[in-house]
Scaffold this motif. Sequence first.
Motif, PDB file in Angstrom:
ATOM      1  N   LYS A   1       4.796   6.503  -1.205  1.00 48.11           N
ATOM      2  CA  LYS A   1       5.654   6.553  -0.064  1.00 48.11           C
ATOM      3  C   LYS A   1       6.929   5.973   0.304  1.00 48.11           C
ATOM      4  CE  LYS A   1       2.389   9.824   1.880  1.00 48.11           C
ATOM      5  NZ  LYS A   1       1.119   9.542   2.285  1.00 48.11           N
TER       6      LYS A   1
ATOM      7  N   SER B   1       1.172   4.144  -3.249  1.00 47.64           N
ATOM      8  CA  SER B   1       1.054   5.388  -2.966  1.00 47.64           C
ATOM      9  C   SER B   1       2.132   6.459  -2.911  1.00 47.64           C
ATOM     10  CB  SER B   1       0.089   5.659  -1.362  1.00 47.64           C
ATOM     11  OG  SER B   1       0.977   5.162  -0.452  1.00 47.64           O
TER      12      SER B   1
ATOM     13  N   THR C   1       2.611   4.371   7.058  1.00 51.31           N
ATOM     14  CA  THR C   1       2.816   5.665   6.279  1.00 51.31           C
ATOM     15  C   THR C   1       1.287   5.913   5.726  1.00 51.31           C
ATOM     16  OG1 THR C   1       2.799   3.955   4.109  1.00 51.31           O
ATOM     17  CG2 THR C   1       5.023   4.856   5.260  1.00 51.31           C
ATOM     18  N   THR C   2       0.538   5.192   5.371  1.00 49.92           N
ATOM     19  CA  THR C   2      -0.798   5.627   4.970  1.00 49.92           C
ATOM     20  C   THR C   2      -1.780   5.577   5.842  1.00 49.92           C
ATOM     21  OG1 THR C   2      -1.475   3.452   4.426  1.00 49.92           O
ATOM     22  CG2 THR C   2      -0.454   4.917   2.485  1.00 49.92           C
TER      23      THR C   2
ATOM     24  N   ASN D   1      -1.492   2.251  10.087  1.00 46.72           N
ATOM     25  CA  ASN D   1      -0.503   1.906   9.006  1.00 46.72           C
ATOM     26  C   ASN D   1       0.534   2.693   8.961  1.00 46.72           C
ATOM     27  OD1 ASN D   1       0.883   2.455   6.379  1.00 46.72           O
ATOM     28  ND2 ASN D   1      -0.545   0.807   5.759  1.00 46.72           N
TER      29      ASN D   1
ATOM     30  N   ALA E   1       0.771  -1.251  -0.045  1.00 48.13           N
ATOM     31  CA  ALA E   1       0.007   0.056   0.236  1.00 48.13           C
ATOM     32  C   ALA E   1       0.793   0.977  -0.149  1.00 48.13           C
ATOM     33  CB  ALA E   1      -0.848   0.131   1.307  1.00 48.13           C
ATOM     34  N   SER E   2       2.147   1.370   0.729  1.00 45.19           N
ATOM     35  CA  SER E   2       2.724   2.532   1.030  1.00 45.19           C
ATOM     36  C   SER E   2       3.580   2.613  -0.533  1.00 45.19           C
ATOM     37  CB  SER E   2       3.837   2.108   1.962  1.00 45.19           C
ATOM     38  OG  SER E   2       3.274   2.269   3.258  1.00 45.19           O
TER      39      SER E   2
END
Lengths: 454, 317
Positions: free
Chosen positions: A278, A276, B156-157, B154, A272-273
């Motif tokens: 990041k 996105s 980072t997000t 989470n 997910a990071s």
Amino acid sequence: MNKRLWITSIIGVIVLAVFGVFFSAHSNADQSAQSNQRIKIIFWHEMTGPGADQIQQFADNFNKKQTKYEVVPEYEGSYNQAIQKVLQTHGTNASPALFQSMDVSTGQMRNANITTPVQKFIDEDKYDMDKIMPAARAFYSKDGQQLSMPFNTSQPTLFYNKAVFKKYGVKDLPTDPSYDDIKNAAKEITDKSKGAVKGVTVDAYGWYFEEFMANSGQTLANMDDGHDGFPTKVDFTNQATVNAMNWLQEMNKNGSFISFGSGSTSASNEIASFLSGKLGIMLQSSASMGQLEAAAKPGDLGVTYYPRPNGQKSNGVAIGGASLWISNDKDSATQRGAWEFIKYLMQPENQAQWQKATGYIALNKDSQTEPVLKELYKQHPEAQVPSNQLARTKPNATNSGILMEGLVQMRTITQNAMQQIYAGRNVNDALKDAENQFNSYLAQHNKANGYSNK
Amino acid sequence: MLKSFDNKALEELNDSNASENERAKKGLKKRSDFGYAVLFLGPSLLLLGVFVFYPMIKTLYMSLFLTNNFGQTTIFVGLKNYTSLLTSASFLASLSSTFIYVIGVMVLTIVLGLALAVFANQKLKGIQFFRTIFSSTMGVSVSVAAIFFLFVFNPTTGLLNQMAGLLHLPQLNWMTDPNLAMITVIVSTVWMNLGFTFLVLFGALQAVPRSLYDAADIEGASKSYQLFKITIPMISPSLFFVGIVTLIGAFKSFGLIDLMTAGGPNNATNLLVYRIYQDAFLNGNYSQASTESIVLTIIIAVMTIIQFKVLEKRVNY
């Protein structure tokens, strides 16, 4: 007689009747199964999502194509859980005819003597095993005998986000990056983004721990990683491992590394990071390829081989994933049916379709020219990198897996060591502790199972 | 439950048969009593025997052996499994994190549950809405809660770190820092428990007679004095009940741990029950898992006895 006693007796009779109906229904079901002309091949697998769908599709197609066998795929939970289920049900009629078992269970499955090596059928049919990728074959064989058929096969792969690299003006990674290449790129990203984007992550995952050794040409367990007998000791404190762990700790200390922990959730958090923007670089199984390609913008996904030690050629990494085993507690017709299904799965077009649907690598060399894969590579050239990494690996004792029991336990221990190292503990101390912990487990395990090399 | 019911039934049966029995000979009476006893206790004894006593004895037996890959006992080692377990640093770490977790969850659940219940026990406009919201976590399944908290935490997000970023606060690794992971798991568990606790305590508060507070008001007692001298003593049976249920539930926590941290990072949240599961069903080390189960059983039994002996004296029924 007392009224209550009557009521109790009636309840008792009803309970017995219900049990009776249940059992008779059960035996009826057995009879109807017997009256069915086809031989039932119960196939236990541990795939979810697209993998499970594709397996069902293969089974349906196989069942339509012929009338002798009926393959019934059954999902059995995680890899780790499935091993215990297979061992515990062996010899009962609850056991499967064909099952999928994870890479690290190979030593245990072999020693347990619950399967018929597929070599028997390969010999009977003069099946051409040269068509199957050698590094995958080698992982599931001992003394030239093929124990099981490699099936869903992945490679540990490095992924990087090209969009992030471009945004901060960092040069793309080479296809075969060294530890320093990665360290420098990660530092640059972190510095230029002022910490908004983290450079790199490596999951605290035992598989990667083992692969760092494999890629450096370092054996992990004695007896040649178990290819020569029962391993009695492991070595985590060798220079190759210390170098890899020092590298990870240095990146941690300079702030360019982020830890997502361990376990199944860490991988999804990490992805997910990454998606996105990041996170710049991560290690992942090539099996995530499909998911990443679907989510990333075309051309944004960078894929390279597994990191190699500085100034050293890469030895090649061991595969991950799982293989297919034929239980020896079923009659020969059922075992034959299981083998026929395995052969069907290994056909070039099915392997190509498998790679396209799941991201696992097509193991039949002829699959590469199948239209399905040609189309895939045209759209996503990077999807070819794991296959290339696998194809160029020359199997040797250090990159063909570890034929040792207790690898599940070992991964728990090495994962903890990795997390301690990420948290700043002295690398040698953490590794030494892990080594001692696993060695004492191994000694006890060998004793309990009566294994010895004499 | 079953057993006590059967005993009761048996006693009643004896009473109703008393006159008959007086006329009957003594020997005959004894025999028919025994028959009744078997008839009524039999089914529950059979079920308990098959599903509780046999596994318990088998577990105890296995803990004295080494087991092989098939879970069969191979080498007798006596109490060696216990001595090596109780001297293993990682087991002791698990034990201490289990206690931290259990106590943290219990205290926070009761304090927050009570606070919410007291707040909701007022006559305000729209309070019905809050009462529903406060008890709503009862309807949330563990997996949904775990996914929700994974999004929140989470690194980072996650919601929390995004907010911290906006406010220029340091972003913390909630789930991967060994020191923070425990807090994360405790907070998530407390959130899960809160709905049930709130409902029980709120129900108890509703049953406290208004007149007591009216009397206290007339005497000029402060609100906090009322809380400690009226509210808490009056609802102490419910507090006691919630305490025990939360304690045992916390010892048995599995779902959130498995889904959120899988015992990590670095064993920081590897609670006893999770450890037993890992040893038995992932590592196939059945003797070790049996030993740990016995230790856990003893701990829960001791804790429950202590609660009953010490706390029950302070409870007003």
